[in-house]
Design a protein around this motif. Structure first.
Motif, short mmCIF file in Angstrom:
data_model
loop_
_atom_site.label_atom_id
_atom_site.label_comp_id
_atom_site.label_asym_id
_atom_site.label_seq_id
_atom_site.Cartn_x
_atom_site.Cartn_y
_atom_site.Cartn_z
N ILE A 49 -3.25 -33.32 -17.63
CA ILE A 49 -2.71 -31.68 -18.49
C ILE A 49 -2.32 -31.53 -19.29
CG2 ILE A 49 -0.65 -30.07 -17.84
CD1 ILE A 49 0.50 -31.45 -15.02
N GLN A 50 -1.54 -33.21 -20.28
CA GLN A 50 -1.35 -32.09 -21.73
C GLN A 50 -2.18 -32.47 -22.30
OE1 GLN A 50 1.32 -35.38 -22.27
NE2 GLN A 50 3.56 -34.08 -21.60
N GLU A 51 -3.28 -33.53 -21.96
CA GLU A 51 -4.45 -33.81 -22.83
C GLU A 51 -5.89 -33.47 -22.35
OE1 GLU A 51 -3.85 -34.76 -26.13
OE2 GLU A 51 -1.83 -35.72 -25.27
N GLY A 52 -6.24 -32.44 -21.17
CA GLY A 52 -7.01 -32.09 -20.68
C GLY A 52 -6.89 -31.33 -20.31
N GLY A 53 -5.81 -30.18 -20.86
CA GLY A 53 -5.78 -29.02 -19.72
C GLY A 53 -6.16 -29.34 -18.43
N LEU A 54 -6.04 -29.67 -17.50
CA LEU A 54 -5.85 -29.25 -15.93
C LEU A 54 -5.21 -28.84 -15.13
CD1 LEU A 54 -7.36 -30.55 -13.26
CD2 LEU A 54 -6.13 -32.12 -13.09
N ASP A 55 -5.78 -27.63 -14.43
CA ASP A 55 -4.33 -27.20 -14.25
C ASP A 55 -4.56 -27.21 -12.10
OD1 ASP A 55 -2.53 -24.17 -12.74
OD2 ASP A 55 -4.28 -23.13 -13.79
N ILE A 56 -3.59 -27.42 -12.18
CA ILE A 56 -3.49 -28.55 -10.96
C ILE A 56 -3.01 -27.07 -9.95
CG2 ILE A 56 -2.95 -30.76 -11.30
CD1 ILE A 56 0.47 -29.93 -11.27
N HIS A 57 -2.57 -26.35 -10.56
CA HIS A 57 -2.45 -24.66 -9.70
C HIS A 57 -3.67 -24.21 -9.35
CE1 HIS A 57 1.50 -26.43 -9.38
NE2 HIS A 57 1.89 -26.33 -11.02
N ARG A 58 -3.98 -23.27 -10.23
CA ARG A 58 -5.06 -22.62 -10.53
C ARG A 58 -6.21 -23.44 -10.76
NH1 ARG A 58 -0.41 -21.22 -12.16
NH2 ARG A 58 -0.57 -20.95 -14.93
N GLY A 59 -6.40 -24.00 -11.02
CA GLY A 59 -7.98 -25.27 -11.33
C GLY A 59 -8.91 -25.00 -10.14
N VAL A 88 -9.48 -45.97 -19.16
CA VAL A 88 -10.08 -45.71 -18.40
C VAL A 88 -11.15 -46.80 -18.05
CG1 VAL A 88 -12.58 -44.27 -17.51
CG2 VAL A 88 -10.06 -43.24 -18.46
N GLY A 89 -11.38 -47.84 -17.18
CA GLY A 89 -12.50 -48.67 -16.51
C GLY A 89 -13.59 -48.04 -16.90
N LYS A 90 -13.69 -46.94 -15.93
CA LYS A 90 -15.55 -46.64 -15.71
C LYS A 90 -14.93 -44.71 -15.38
CE LYS A 90 -16.40 -50.01 -12.62
NZ LYS A 90 -17.06 -50.67 -11.11
N LEU A 91 -16.70 -43.64 -16.11
CA LEU A 91 -16.18 -42.75 -16.10
C LEU A 91 -17.50 -42.49 -15.40
CD1 LEU A 91 -14.93 -40.33 -16.59
CD2 LEU A 91 -15.77 -40.56 -18.56
N GLY A 92 -18.02 -42.11 -14.24
CA GLY A 92 -19.14 -41.61 -13.66
C GLY A 92 -19.07 -39.83 -13.89
N ARG A 93 -19.77 -39.14 -13.08
CA ARG A 93 -19.93 -38.07 -12.76
C ARG A 93 -19.29 -36.90 -12.24
NH1 ARG A 93 -22.47 -33.97 -10.52
NH2 ARG A 93 -22.10 -34.93 -8.08
N SER A 94 -18.68 -37.61 -11.16
CA SER A 94 -17.75 -37.02 -10.83
C SER A 94 -16.45 -37.42 -10.49
CB SER A 94 -18.25 -36.00 -9.17
OG SER A 94 -17.84 -37.49 -8.43
N SER A 95 -16.20 -38.84 -11.07
CA SER A 95 -14.88 -39.36 -10.50
C SER A 95 -15.01 -40.32 -11.79
CB SER A 95 -15.62 -40.78 -8.95
OG SER A 95 -16.42 -41.78 -9.72
N VAL A 96 -13.21 -41.08 -11.64
CA VAL A 96 -13.25 -41.75 -12.72
C VAL A 96 -12.15 -42.79 -12.46
CG1 VAL A 96 -11.39 -40.16 -13.17
CG2 VAL A 96 -11.60 -42.23 -14.77
N GLN A 97 -12.46 -44.23 -12.80
CA GLN A 97 -11.38 -45.46 -12.66
C GLN A 97 -10.58 -45.09 -13.53
OE1 GLN A 97 -13.29 -48.79 -10.79
NE2 GLN A 97 -12.09 -50.19 -12.33
N TYR A 98 -9.28 -45.06 -12.96
CA TYR A 98 -8.23 -45.42 -14.64
C TYR A 98 -7.64 -47.03 -13.93
CZ TYR A 98 -7.77 -40.37 -13.94
OH TYR A 98 -7.68 -39.25 -14.15
N PRO A 132 -15.27 -32.27 -15.38
CA PRO A 132 -15.50 -30.73 -16.22
C PRO A 132 -15.21 -31.79 -17.56
CG PRO A 132 -13.86 -30.01 -15.14
CD PRO A 132 -14.32 -31.73 -14.13
N GLU A 133 -15.95 -30.75 -18.80
CA GLU A 133 -16.12 -31.81 -20.20
C GLU A 133 -15.12 -31.76 -20.39
OE1 GLU A 133 -18.58 -33.06 -22.14
OE2 GLU A 133 -19.71 -32.19 -20.97
N ARG A 134 -14.58 -31.00 -20.91
CA ARG A 134 -13.08 -31.10 -21.70
C ARG A 134 -12.15 -32.52 -20.88
NH1 ARG A 134 -7.77 -27.01 -22.79
NH2 ARG A 134 -6.47 -29.01 -23.94
#
Length: 145
Positions: A49-59, A88-98, A132-134
């Motif tokens: 939310i703070q660094e990536g701008g994820l909008d958890i309510h309306r995104g 981040v251990g792995k960053l895929g096309r649509s997924s991320v492993q934290y 998303p790119e950001r």
């Protein structure tokens, strides 16, 4: 049984501070194992939310947890002040492993370490979608080699 690898503060790129709460403790006098997952969620989502701008309510895009695990090395209890390390251990096309670790404030070795996988989905269609790119940029900043 092989010895667990040490998880050190210097291995993590972002830290989220948390004050344990009275109700985090279980009848054994330490933070219950399931509570660690809420700490992980707080660290991951605060960063997004703070660094990536994820909008958890309306995104249009949200992250769903599809897998998680945690190993415990030392107990924590109320009123401990803790910090959750995130990388981040792995960053895929649509997924991320934290990869996450819980540290008592000021300590170098983790009390617990875990892994959480998020899949990013289109909210309306409930289908996987590219990160998303950001978000990808800020996740890359946490990526370990």
């Amino acid at each position: 049984m092989p010895e667990q690898p040490k998880h050190l503060r210097s291995d993590y790129r972002y830290f989220h501070s948390i004050s344990t709460r009275w109700h985090d403790n279980d009848v054994y006098g330490h933070v219950n194992n399931v509570t660690y997952y809420s700490y992980f969620d707080s660290a991951m989502n605060t960063y997004l939310i703070q660094e990536g701008g994820l909008d958890i309510h309306r995104g249009d895009v949200v992250g769903f947890v599809v897998s998680s695990s945690c190993d415990y090395f030392a107990p924590i209890a109320f009123p401990d002040a803790i910090e959750v390390g995130l990388r981040v251990g792995k960053l895929g096309r649509s997924s991320v492993q934290y990869e996450l670790a819980v540290f008592r404030q000021g300590e170098q070795e983790a009390c617990a370490a875990g892994r959480v996988v998020h899949v990013f989905v289109e909210r309306a269609q409930n289908r996987a979608t590219p990160v998303p790119e950001r978000l990808r940029e800020v996740l890359e900043a946490l990526r370990v080699a």
